[in-house]
Design an enzyme around this catalytic site. Sequence first.
Site, mmCIF file in Angstrom:
data_model
loop_
_atom_site.group_PDB
_atom_site.id
_atom_site.type_symbol
_atom_site.label_atom_id
_atom_site.label_comp_id
_atom_site.label_asym_id
_atom_site.label_seq_id
_atom_site.Cartn_x
_atom_site.Cartn_y
_atom_site.Cartn_z
ATOM 1 N N ASP A 64 0.817 -1.217 0.000
ATOM 2 C CA ASP A 64 0.000 0.000 0.000
ATOM 3 C C ASP A 64 0.852 1.269 0.000
ATOM 4 O OD1 ASP A 64 0.678 -0.777 2.658
ATOM 5 O OD2 ASP A 64 -0.877 0.519 3.499
ATOM 6 N N ASP A 210 4.455 4.049 7.835
ATOM 7 C CA ASP A 210 3.678 3.495 8.931
ATOM 8 C C ASP A 210 4.587 3.302 10.138
ATOM 9 O OD1 ASP A 210 1.786 3.272 6.918
ATOM 10 O OD2 ASP A 210 1.793 1.096 6.856
HETATM 11 ZN ZN LIG Z 1 0.407 1.164 5.188
HETATM 12 ZN ZN LIG Z 2 2.992 -0.898 6.386
#
Ligand SMILES: [Zn+2]
Ligand SMILES: [Zn+2]
Length: 301
Positions: A64, A210
């Site tokens: 992602d 993240d």
């Molecule tokens: Zn992510």
């Molecule tokens: Zn990630």
Amino acid sequence: MKLTILGCYSATPKANNNPTAQVLEIKGHLFLIDCGEGTQVRLRNSQVRFARIKHIFISHLHGDHFFGLPGLIATFQLLGRQAELHIYGPKGIKEAITLLLKLGSSWTSFPLYFHELTTTCSEVIFEDEKVVVKTIPLKHRVYANGFLFAEQPGERKLNRVAAEEYNIDICYYQNIKNGRDVVLDDGTVLANSLLTYDPSPAKSYAFCSDTKYVPENVSLLRGVTALYHESTFLHQHADLAEKTGHSTARQAAEIAKASEVGMLILGHYSTRYSSLGVFKDEAETVFEPVFLAEDGKEFVI
Ligand SMILES: [Zn+2]
Ligand SMILES: [Zn+2]
């Protein structure tokens, strides 16, 4: 400085929810930050000129955040790109991208440079006379970096009225803006402070996604103009955040508060919650101002 959110949701793309990608316009540069699936379509929707993108920063190798990269590079090639492209990302990104290009016999005819990252300390990865970019070490399920984009301090502003009053020749103006004193013909020294004003404060933008809650980064983030920090979960799911290497909205706000940043932008939302407002509400119990990233939204920083 202008930030355009191309996508800001976690996990799988949905009809109106795109994975992470952002464009940061800073001092004439157009930096692409992360490149989730569909990023090139999002760039088209936001009317970003592809040729202006010369540097792409990838935080980590989850799909992602980088599955849009091979498609974007292939499109650059089809468009006849000549300009260099620099890609900064975790070790392995070169192998992943070049394998796809090799299998399709679709080597780029433009110079493609990979800058693979391995350190777990903050390091400068790009610098010119206008901008410096450093990594922000993150803690996630795989090796990950955030990025700190900072304007270089600007030159001092000339006090033109004072300069004219002292009959200073225009050819000295650049030296004065660079901070030098002036010696008049009679030997009088004019301090630079008599002839200039302070420059506008340099702005900065930090991207943290993240990551789980990393208070160790507070010193690195101190005083940034705008902080984007992931808030995949609400605090009721703090255990899930810890387990999956993500943060809650409250944790993002705690980082913003401790770092005394100018503004907090939340993103990387799980789609399990009914609305985005709940992330803002939770973060605002700790820090203000809080803004919600939304696909297509622009922030002038
Ligand atoms: Zn992510
Ligand atoms: Zn990630």
